[in-house]
Scaffold this motif. Structure first.
Motif, PDB file in Angstrom:
ATOM      1  N   HIS A  35     -18.751  10.176  -9.670  1.00  0.00           N
ATOM      2  CA  HIS A  35     -17.367   9.951  -9.278  1.00  0.00           C
ATOM      3  C   HIS A  35     -16.714  11.207  -8.708  1.00  0.00           C
ATOM      4  N   GLU A  38     -15.599  14.374 -10.941  1.00  0.00           N
ATOM      5  CA  GLU A  38     -16.430  14.410 -12.151  1.00  0.00           C
ATOM      6  C   GLU A  38     -17.227  15.707 -12.205  1.00  0.00           C
ATOM      7  N   THR A 200     -15.890  17.370  -6.950  1.00  0.00           N
ATOM      8  CA  THR A 200     -16.973  16.886  -7.797  1.00  0.00           C
ATOM      9  C   THR A 200     -17.964  18.031  -8.001  1.00  0.00           C
ATOM     10  N   ASP A 215     -18.501  16.273 -17.985  1.00  0.00           N
ATOM     11  CA  ASP A 215     -18.006  14.945 -18.339  1.00  0.00           C
ATOM     12  C   ASP A 215     -19.142  13.998 -18.695  1.00  0.00           C
ATOM     13  N   ARG A 216     -20.311  14.272 -18.106  1.00  0.00           N
ATOM     14  CA  ARG A 216     -21.459  13.387 -18.327  1.00  0.00           C
ATOM     15  C   ARG A 216     -22.736  14.210 -18.192  1.00  0.00           C
ATOM     16  N   ILE A 230     -22.044  10.009 -21.756  1.00  0.00           N
ATOM     17  CA  ILE A 230     -20.679  10.280 -21.327  1.00  0.00           C
ATOM     18  C   ILE A 230     -19.981  11.097 -22.398  1.00  0.00           C
ATOM     19  N   SER A 232     -16.750  12.765 -21.516  1.00  0.00           N
ATOM     20  CA  SER A 232     -15.322  12.625 -21.244  1.00  0.00           C
ATOM     21  C   SER A 232     -15.144  11.836 -19.962  1.00  0.00           C
ATOM     22  N   GLU A 233     -14.055  11.102 -19.867  1.00  0.00           N
ATOM     23  CA  GLU A 233     -13.725  10.388 -18.637  1.00  0.00           C
ATOM     24  C   GLU A 233     -12.340  10.801 -18.133  1.00  0.00           C
ATOM     25  N   THR A 234     -11.988  12.051 -18.373  1.00  0.00           N
ATOM     26  CA  THR A 234     -10.674  12.550 -17.960  1.00  0.00           C
ATOM     27  C   THR A 234     -10.523  12.625 -16.453  1.00  0.00           C
ATOM     28  N   TYR A 235     -11.654  12.614 -15.733  1.00  0.00           N
ATOM     29  CA  TYR A 235     -11.596  12.691 -14.264  1.00  0.00           C
ATOM     30  C   TYR A 235     -11.102  11.384 -13.655  1.00  0.00           C
ATOM     31  N   ARG A 236     -11.137  10.300 -14.388  1.00  0.00           N
ATOM     32  CA  ARG A 236     -10.781   8.994 -13.824  1.00  0.00           C
ATOM     33  C   ARG A 236      -9.268   8.886 -13.630  1.00  0.00           C
TER      34      ARG A 236
END
Length: 236
Positions: A35, A38, A200, A215-216, A230, A232-236
């Motif tokens: 992503h 990310e 990214t 993040d992953r 995974i 963290s998904e803070t980039y979303r």
């Protein structure tokens, strides 16, 4: 900018090479979406295909089968001329060895990719000063590589990789030549770049302390993805 929120897409990518009389399958059908914004770590033992995969994502090599898409552009069958232009504009590279030009100061090193760009977006010197300040090197603008610490040299290299505002930054063992403190400073700089520029960041590393800050984490073995975690998904 990728319209679907993905900076990198790998679709059933394979890579085979001839080694003597042997047909060696290095990458064996990898599908992976990365992503925009990310931070992804790629880990795995030596010989797992990490460097080959980075080369495919960076347009330094072409897949045997499958597709590699960078920022909505399919680079899988591009000729070398178009790949060279794409690498200059879409992908920044950071290596374990800094590859700075020793006779040039920090500003001059960072400005180089802009001077060679066919689609210049920025004034080279202004952009270089801005990036170096962002990376905490505003007081080292006129210093040559030999006058900088290892961590400072790597941050200059990161600034140079970002000169043309690429959507993707590929980092091959970026802390491998540094002590723990300097390595953490470089990782902090990469996280700030992601936060401030939404770049990214893809990191190949053997350092678990660095990998765990992504993040992953994707683990490669024998040319295939064997694990994905995974954090963290803070980039979303």
């Amino acid at each position: 900018m990728a319209t679907n929120g993905l900076a990198v897409q790998l679709e059933n990518v394979t890579k085979s090479v001839e080694v003597g009389e042997r047909h060696l399958h290095v990458i064996k059908g990898i599908t992976l979406n990365i992503h925009r914004g990310e931070i992804l770590s790629i880990i795995g033992p030596s010989g797992s295909g990490k460097s080959t995969l980075m080369g495919l994502i960076g347009g330094l090599d072409t897949p045997t089968t499958g597709r590699v898409i960078i920022d909505d552009i399919d680079i899988s069958r591009m000729n070398e001329g178009r790949l060279t232009q794409l690498r200059n504009e879409k992908i920044g590279f950071v290596f374990q060895l800094f590859h700075l030009i020793p006779t040039l100061n920090a500003v001059q090193n960072v400005a180089l990719p802009i001077r060679f760009s066919t689609r210049r977006q920025y004034d080279p010197t202004t952009r270089a000063v801005e990036l170096l300040a962002l990376l905490g090197l505003g007081h080292r603008l006129r210093h040559r590589p030999g006058q900088l610490s290892g961590g400072q040299q790597q941050r200059v290299a990161i600034a140079r990789a970002l000169a043309n505002d690429p959507p993707v930054l590929l980092c091959d063992e970026p802390t491998g030549n540094l002590d723990t403190k300097s390595g953490q400073q470089v990782m902090d700089a990469l996280k700030e770049i992601r936060r401030d520029l939404r770049t990214t960041v893809i990191i190949v590393t053997h350092d678990s302390l660095i990998a765990e800050q992504a993040d992953r984490i994707v683990t490669l073995e024998d040319g295939v993805i064997v694990a994905e975690r995974i954090i963290s998904e803070t980039y979303r």
